[in-house]
Scaffold this active site. Structure first.
Site, PDB file in Angstrom:
ATOM      1  N   ASN A  93      45.062  -8.661  -7.594  1.00 42.39           N
ATOM      2  CA  ASN A  93      43.701  -8.216  -7.864  1.00 42.39           C
ATOM      3  C   ASN A  93      43.539  -7.546  -9.235  1.00 42.39           C
ATOM      4  O   ASN A  93      42.445  -7.522  -9.788  1.00 42.39           O
ATOM      5  CB  ASN A  93      43.280  -7.243  -6.755  1.00 42.39           C
ATOM      6  CG  ASN A  93      42.047  -6.434  -7.114  1.00 42.39           C
ATOM      7  OD1 ASN A  93      40.919  -6.942  -7.036  1.00 42.39           O
ATOM      8  ND2 ASN A  93      42.245  -5.184  -7.540  1.00 42.39           N
ATOM      9  N   SER A 145      37.272 -15.250  -9.966  1.00 42.98           N
ATOM     10  CA  SER A 145      35.896 -14.874 -10.318  1.00 42.98           C
ATOM     11  C   SER A 145      35.074 -16.152 -10.360  1.00 42.98           C
ATOM     12  O   SER A 145      35.619 -17.241 -10.620  1.00 42.98           O
ATOM     13  CB  SER A 145      35.862 -14.215 -11.707  1.00 42.98           C
ATOM     14  OG  SER A 145      34.534 -14.172 -12.206  1.00 42.98           O
ATOM     15  N   TYR A 158      38.351 -14.250 -20.456  1.00 46.51           N
ATOM     16  CA  TYR A 158      38.303 -13.870 -19.035  1.00 46.51           C
ATOM     17  C   TYR A 158      38.114 -15.118 -18.167  1.00 46.51           C
ATOM     18  O   TYR A 158      38.832 -15.322 -17.181  1.00 46.51           O
ATOM     19  CB  TYR A 158      37.153 -12.877 -18.835  1.00 46.51           C
ATOM     20  CG  TYR A 158      36.964 -12.399 -17.420  1.00 46.51           C
ATOM     21  CD1 TYR A 158      37.754 -11.377 -16.907  1.00 46.51           C
ATOM     22  CD2 TYR A 158      35.980 -12.954 -16.598  1.00 46.51           C
ATOM     23  CE1 TYR A 158      37.581 -10.920 -15.605  1.00 46.51           C
ATOM     24  CE2 TYR A 158      35.799 -12.502 -15.300  1.00 46.51           C
ATOM     25  CZ  TYR A 158      36.599 -11.484 -14.812  1.00 46.51           C
ATOM     26  OH  TYR A 158      36.417 -11.037 -13.529  1.00 46.51           O
TER      27      TYR A 158
END
Ligand code: NAP
Length: 252
Positions: A93, A145, A158
């Site tokens: 995580n 994500s 990201y």
């Protein structure tokens, strides 16, 4: 309380001290898992999470380690093993996020983001997978994500790191599927945590407006899906990426 089949299992949650990781740590402990709460530097937040779990009757211990660093990961796994036993349930995580367009995406930002968000998941998974295979039981959840699934011009490194996580999930899942080890991912949408501190309120408002459910997600919204992916309710699932985004991303 339903234990989801994880009662007494040892869980490691990287970045488990704050935000989504804290909610996951608490949810797993409430289902009976004994939880190692990893963090990088915010000792107080980690201690607060451990304290919250213990006062609710659960078992938890905090372990500091930078999961992008191989030596730190080796020490992390050794400390968790000594404190709780071998890791049965791993949640990758820990993550960082930077907001900025391609002009602001430097090679330094790229390397840092890939290391903390993606290489970390490789390092920690590889440190525990062989033990899981030997014991014939293991579950890994990678917190990706929706940035992995849609173009993200304002967080390119990201988005690439999270797409890499989805690829890691699918390929490792197939590699270990016959050994009692399941590997899945979750793709959260916008969740209210400190990671969004540098994003303008106007941008966040627009994202909520673009969310069919018209609300920002809470860490608990992700913790419950993570528990499902770690627990027996998802026993026939591996290599999957579950989206929890208030409908902002809808996969067929
Ligand atoms: P957060 O509130 O900023 O918490 C980040 C956690 O990761 C902290 O526990 C932090 O520990 C830890 N961490 C950061 N770098 C680390 C490292 N190198 N080694 C070990 N631990 C490290 O973030 P969050 O929003 O809960 O995000 C958790 C995950 O969900 C991330 O992977 C993020 O990309 C993903 N996600 C979040 C959202 C969102 O909107 N919030 C959406 C989609 C996906 P310290 O405090 O000690 O630094």
């Amino acid at each position: 309380m339903s234990d989801h089949g994880i009662d007494g299992r040892v869980a490691l949650v990287t970045g488990g001290s704050r935000g989504i990781g804290r909610a996951i740590s608490q949810e797993l402990a409430a289902a009976g898992a004994r939880v190692a709460v990893n963090y990088r530097s915010d000792h107080d937040a980690a201690a607060e999470t451990v304290e919250a779990i213990q006062s609710a009757g659960g078992t938890a211990t905090a372990v500091a380690a930078d999961v992008s660093n191989e030596a730190d990961v080796d020490r992390l796994i050794a400390e968790v093993d000594a404190a709780l036993g071998p890791v049965d349930l791993l949640v990758n995580n820990a993550g960082i996020f930077d907001y900025g367009d391609h002009h602001e995406t430097t090679v330094q930002l790229w390397h840092r983001t890939i290391a903390v968000n993606l290489t970390s998941a490789f390092l920690v998974s590889w440190a525990v997978k062989d033990g899981m295979i030997q014991r014939g039981y293991g579950r890994i959840v990678n917190v990706a994500s929706i940035a992995a699934l849609r173009p993200r011009p304002n967080s390119i490194a990201y988005a690439a790191s999270k797409a890499g996580m989805v690829g890691l999930t699918r390929s490792l899942a197939e590699g270990v599927a016959g050994d009692g080890v399941r590997v899945n991912a979750i793709a959260p949408g916008l969740i209210e945590t400190d990671i969004l501190a540098d994003v303008d309120t106007g941008v966040l408002d627009d994202l909520v407006e673009a969310t069919p459910m018209k609300r920002i997600g809470q860490p608990d919204d992700i913790a419950s899906v993570t528990l499902f992916l770690l627990g027996d309710g998802s026993n026939f699932m591996t290599g999957q990426t579950l989206v929890a985004s208030g409908g902002r991303v809808m996969l067929p």
